[in-house]
Design a protein around this motif. Sequence first.
Motif, PDB file in Angstrom:
ATOM      1  N   ASP A  27       4.991  -9.659   5.635  1.00 18.09           N
ATOM      2  CA  ASP A  27       6.138 -10.576   5.489  1.00 18.09           C
ATOM      3  C   ASP A  27       7.314  -9.886   4.798  1.00 18.09           C
ATOM      4  O   ASP A  27       8.470 -10.080   5.172  1.00 18.09           O
ATOM      5  CB  ASP A  27       5.742 -11.824   4.678  1.00 18.09           C
ATOM      6  N   THR A  28       6.999  -9.091   3.774  1.00 21.10           N
ATOM      7  CA  THR A  28       8.065  -8.376   3.060  1.00 21.10           C
ATOM      8  C   THR A  28       8.765  -7.380   3.980  1.00 21.10           C
ATOM      9  O   THR A  28       9.993  -7.272   3.978  1.00 21.10           O
ATOM     10  CB  THR A  28       7.501  -7.648   1.812  1.00 21.10           C
ATOM     11  N   MET A  29       7.972  -6.671   4.792  1.00 20.57           N
ATOM     12  CA  MET A  29       8.564  -5.695   5.720  1.00 20.57           C
ATOM     13  C   MET A  29       9.437  -6.386   6.766  1.00 20.57           C
ATOM     14  O   MET A  29      10.528  -5.918   7.093  1.00 20.57           O
ATOM     15  CB  MET A  29       7.472  -4.849   6.390  1.00 20.57           C
ATOM     16  N   VAL A  30       8.957  -7.528   7.265  1.00 19.49           N
ATOM     17  CA  VAL A  30       9.735  -8.281   8.266  1.00 19.49           C
ATOM     18  C   VAL A  30      11.019  -8.821   7.631  1.00 19.49           C
ATOM     19  O   VAL A  30      12.100  -8.758   8.229  1.00 19.49           O
ATOM     20  CB  VAL A  30       8.876  -9.413   8.891  1.00 19.49           C
ATOM     21  N   SER A  31      10.922  -9.311   6.404  1.00 15.03           N
ATOM     22  CA  SER A  31      12.122  -9.812   5.696  1.00 15.03           C
ATOM     23  C   SER A  31      13.124  -8.690   5.473  1.00 15.03           C
ATOM     24  O   SER A  31      14.339  -8.895   5.596  1.00 15.03           O
ATOM     25  CB  SER A  31      11.750 -10.412   4.337  1.00 15.03           C
ATOM     26  N   TYR A  32      12.608  -7.504   5.128  1.00 17.31           N
ATOM     27  CA  TYR A  32      13.498  -6.351   4.934  1.00 17.31           C
ATOM     28  C   TYR A  32      14.253  -6.061   6.233  1.00 17.31           C
ATOM     29  O   TYR A  32      15.477  -5.892   6.233  1.00 17.31           O
ATOM     30  CB  TYR A  32      12.700  -5.114   4.478  1.00 17.31           C
ATOM     31  N   MET A  33      13.514  -6.039   7.335  1.00 14.57           N
ATOM     32  CA  MET A  33      14.134  -5.801   8.647  1.00 14.57           C
ATOM     33  C   MET A  33      15.224  -6.835   8.927  1.00 14.57           C
ATOM     34  O   MET A  33      16.343  -6.486   9.333  1.00 14.57           O
ATOM     35  CB  MET A  33      13.066  -5.874   9.747  1.00 14.57           C
ATOM     36  N   LEU A  63       5.523   4.142   8.649  1.00 12.51           N
ATOM     37  CA  LEU A  63       4.210   3.984   8.016  1.00 12.51           C
ATOM     38  C   LEU A  63       3.202   5.058   8.430  1.00 12.51           C
ATOM     39  O   LEU A  63       2.095   5.101   7.895  1.00 12.51           O
ATOM     40  CB  LEU A  63       3.632   2.600   8.343  1.00 12.51           C
ATOM     41  N   ALA A  64       3.590   5.932   9.368  1.00  8.06           N
ATOM     42  CA  ALA A  64       2.649   6.932   9.899  1.00  8.06           C
ATOM     43  C   ALA A  64       1.989   7.763   8.797  1.00  8.06           C
ATOM     44  O   ALA A  64       0.813   8.120   8.892  1.00  8.06           O
ATOM     45  CB  ALA A  64       3.365   7.839  10.901  1.00  8.06           C
ATOM     46  N   PRO A  90       9.370   0.929   3.824  1.00  7.75           N
ATOM     47  CA  PRO A  90       8.064   0.485   4.324  1.00  7.75           C
ATOM     48  C   PRO A  90       6.897   1.154   3.591  1.00  7.75           C
ATOM     49  O   PRO A  90       5.879   0.515   3.314  1.00  7.75           O
ATOM     50  CB  PRO A  90       8.091   0.874   5.809  1.00  7.75           C
ATOM     51  N   LEU A  91       7.063   2.437   3.245  1.00 11.02           N
ATOM     52  CA  LEU A  91       5.996   3.131   2.508  1.00 11.02           C
ATOM     53  C   LEU A  91       5.842   2.563   1.098  1.00 11.02           C
ATOM     54  O   LEU A  91       4.730   2.424   0.595  1.00 11.02           O
ATOM     55  CB  LEU A  91       6.281   4.639   2.450  1.00 11.02           C
ATOM     56  N   ALA A  92       6.975   2.204   0.473  1.00 10.97           N
ATOM     57  CA  ALA A  92       6.919   1.630  -0.884  1.00 10.97           C
ATOM     58  C   ALA A  92       6.248   0.251  -0.873  1.00 10.97           C
ATOM     59  O   ALA A  92       5.460  -0.084  -1.766  1.00 10.97           O
ATOM     60  CB  ALA A  92       8.325   1.531  -1.472  1.00 10.97           C
ATOM     61  N   ILE A  93       6.551  -0.541   0.156  1.00 14.73           N
ATOM     62  CA  ILE A  93       5.955  -1.889   0.252  1.00 14.73           C
ATOM     63  C   ILE A  93       4.441  -1.788   0.413  1.00 14.73           C
ATOM     64  O   ILE A  93       3.683  -2.555  -0.182  1.00 14.73           O
ATOM     65  CB  ILE A  93       6.578  -2.672   1.436  1.00 14.73           C
ATOM     66  N   LYS A  98       2.429   3.640  -5.924  1.00 18.43           N
ATOM     67  CA  LYS A  98       3.164   4.913  -5.935  1.00 18.43           C
ATOM     68  C   LYS A  98       4.609   4.646  -6.334  1.00 18.43           C
ATOM     69  O   LYS A  98       5.119   3.555  -6.131  1.00 18.43           O
ATOM     70  CB  LYS A  98       3.179   5.558  -4.537  1.00 18.43           C
ATOM     71  N   LYS A  99       5.261   5.704  -6.855  1.00 19.60           N
ATOM     72  CA  LYS A  99       6.685   5.580  -7.173  1.00 19.60           C
ATOM     73  C   LYS A  99       7.496   6.314  -6.107  1.00 19.60           C
ATOM     74  O   LYS A  99       7.125   7.422  -5.699  1.00 19.60           O
ATOM     75  CB  LYS A  99       6.976   6.176  -8.551  1.00 19.60           C
ATOM     76  N   PHE A 100       8.576   5.694  -5.651  1.00 22.00           N
ATOM     77  CA  PHE A 100       9.413   6.280  -4.599  1.00 22.00           C
ATOM     78  C   PHE A 100      10.839   6.488  -5.098  1.00 22.00           C
ATOM     79  O   PHE A 100      11.429   5.594  -5.710  1.00 22.00           O
ATOM     80  CB  PHE A 100       9.446   5.357  -3.368  1.00 22.00           C
ATOM     81  N   ILE A 101      11.363   7.677  -4.837  1.00 21.50           N
ATOM     82  CA  ILE A 101      12.777   7.954  -5.116  1.00 21.50           C
ATOM     83  C   ILE A 101      13.463   8.104  -3.762  1.00 21.50           C
ATOM     84  O   ILE A 101      13.093   8.977  -2.964  1.00 21.50           O
ATOM     85  CB  ILE A 101      12.939   9.246  -5.949  1.00 21.50           C
TER      86      ILE A 101
END
Length: 243
Positions: A27-33, A63-64, A90-93, A98-101
């Motif tokens: 849902d979060t990924m779809v909302s982001y899109m 996401l690969a 998408p990787l952060a969600i 993990k931490k993403f910069i």
Amino acid sequence: MSEAKGMSMKDKLILELNNRYGKDKTDTMVSYMQRILEINEHINLTAVRDEGEFLEKHIVDSLACNDYEEFQRAKLVVDMGTGGGFPGIPLAITNPNKKFILADSLNKRLKVINQVASELGIKNVELIHTRAEDMGHNVKYREKADVCVSRAVASLDILSEWCLPLVKKSGYFIPYKGEGAEDEIATAETAIEVLGGDVDKIENPSEDKNAISGHRLIFIKKVKSTPKRFPRKPGVAKKTPIR
């Protein structure tokens, strides 16, 4: 699989994401899109307008990395030239531990990503407005990342000079590349070696999924420290790549 018959591409992909990552993350990924597509009307973040195509080319494709142990064990990940937030968001969600910069030289893109990420409660991302060449010399970031990913449109020799200085020894630089991956590797061989990298393998995650976007992942292991003079000043890598 009878469930998927007669479904649109969008619905099929959402079903797949739900099965793999659960409803909340999907849902979060779809909302982001949806938010990116709304904002895209005013600020150009992507050429893709269709939701099904967006899910495939930006979300599923991003996401690969999740399928590979080299990425799974990383704690700090840099996404260089994140653009509209891909593959970083998408990787952060899907990897809240993990931490993403996310780094980009265009601040207005980063402001959008920051706004949408905070609306959606994505807390494990830090956005940095910087040029890769400056970030590579900043002691806060140099040789600190376990993994650096990039879908940025630049040839591999240039991208390696931007990204490998950020990766710690035994970490990985994982660029998302198209069909010409082997040719790019051949051209970038000297640059990769000079910068402390070694090509480990090329993976083709979309082979079994018949995905149109079909990026291939190149796993470049950091085997030794990058010489202090790299990356060179802004613009130099593009003008005179290491050959």
